[in-house]
Motif scaffolding. Structure first.
Motif, short mmCIF file in Angstrom:
data_model
loop_
_atom_site.label_atom_id
_atom_site.label_comp_id
_atom_site.label_asym_id
_atom_site.label_seq_id
_atom_site.Cartn_x
_atom_site.Cartn_y
_atom_site.Cartn_z
N ARG A 1 -58.40 -95.10 -91.13
CA ARG A 1 -57.01 -95.29 -91.51
C ARG A 1 -57.13 -95.61 -92.82
O ARG A 1 -57.89 -96.70 -93.24
N VAL A 2 -56.25 -95.00 -93.69
CA VAL A 2 -56.16 -95.29 -95.08
C VAL A 2 -54.98 -95.50 -95.56
O VAL A 2 -53.81 -95.20 -94.90
N ARG A 3 -54.80 -96.09 -96.70
CA ARG A 3 -53.53 -96.14 -97.44
C ARG A 3 -53.45 -95.50 -98.85
O ARG A 3 -54.62 -95.88 -99.56
N ASP A 4 -52.35 -94.72 -99.06
CA ASP A 4 -52.21 -94.40 -100.48
C ASP A 4 -51.60 -95.19 -101.09
O ASP A 4 -50.61 -95.56 -101.26
N ILE A 5 -52.38 -95.84 -102.31
CA ILE A 5 -51.86 -96.74 -103.17
C ILE A 5 -50.55 -96.34 -104.09
O ILE A 5 -49.88 -97.24 -104.28
N ALA A 6 -50.51 -95.03 -104.28
CA ALA A 6 -49.42 -94.48 -104.98
C ALA A 6 -47.95 -94.69 -104.31
O ALA A 6 -47.07 -94.90 -104.85
N ILE B 1 -54.38 -86.68 -96.14
CA ILE B 1 -54.20 -87.83 -95.15
C ILE B 1 -53.15 -87.30 -94.37
O ILE B 1 -52.12 -86.87 -94.44
N ARG B 2 -53.38 -87.70 -93.05
CA ARG B 2 -52.41 -87.43 -91.89
C ARG B 2 -51.60 -88.64 -91.28
O ARG B 2 -52.39 -89.60 -90.95
N LYS B 3 -50.26 -88.53 -91.46
CA LYS B 3 -49.51 -89.61 -91.10
C LYS B 3 -49.65 -89.63 -89.63
O LYS B 3 -49.89 -88.63 -89.15
N SER B 4 -48.79 -90.62 -89.14
CA SER B 4 -48.54 -90.75 -87.69
C SER B 4 -47.79 -89.69 -87.08
O SER B 4 -48.01 -89.19 -85.86
N ASP B 5 -47.12 -89.03 -87.60
CA ASP B 5 -46.01 -87.93 -87.32
C ASP B 5 -46.66 -86.71 -87.13
O ASP B 5 -46.25 -85.67 -86.79
N GLY B 6 -48.24 -86.63 -87.66
CA GLY B 6 -48.75 -85.40 -87.66
C GLY B 6 -48.95 -84.46 -88.90
O GLY B 6 -49.59 -83.55 -88.89
N ARG B 7 -47.91 -84.94 -89.81
CA ARG B 7 -47.79 -84.23 -91.08
C ARG B 7 -49.00 -84.67 -91.93
O ARG B 7 -49.22 -85.97 -92.38
N GLU B 8 -49.44 -83.94 -92.68
CA GLU B 8 -50.25 -84.27 -93.76
C GLU B 8 -49.72 -84.13 -95.30
O GLU B 8 -49.02 -83.44 -95.43
N PHE B 9 -50.30 -85.00 -96.08
CA PHE B 9 -49.97 -85.05 -97.48
C PHE B 9 -51.21 -85.15 -98.19
O PHE B 9 -52.27 -85.53 -97.61
N THR B 10 -51.11 -84.78 -99.67
CA THR B 10 -52.23 -85.08 -100.50
C THR B 10 -52.02 -86.16 -101.61
O THR B 10 -50.98 -86.46 -101.81
N THR B 11 -53.02 -86.74 -102.03
CA THR B 11 -52.94 -87.72 -103.06
C THR B 11 -54.22 -87.46 -103.71
O THR B 11 -55.33 -87.15 -103.42
#
Length: 62
Positions: free
Chosen positions: A16-21, A42-52
């Motif tokens: 489990r991580v956090r995107d500081i931005a 990073i995969r959020k709890s709703d299953g969708r992924e985002f990038t940073t």
């Protein structure tokens, strides 16, 4: 010209991580070098992924 993509090891993979931005938390799925940048997926709890940027990733709760 072809793009080069390379998976990178990361101590927080599958943690489990956090995107500081953005402040968004999720599970770190991969870190990939795309050109000259290291991108974290990073995969959020709703299953969708985002990038940073990989530099923006820290363990959740810090």
């Amino acid at each position: 010209m072809t793009e080069m993509y390379e998976y990178q090891p990361h101590r927080l993979l599958r943690k489990r991580v956090r995107d500081i931005a953005s402040g968004i938390e999720g599970q770190l799925m991969a870190v990939i070098t795309e050109g000259v940048n290291d991108i974290a997926y990073i995969r959020k709890s709703d299953g969708r992924e985002f990038t940073t940027a990989a530099a923006n990733v820290q363990a959740a709760g810090q």
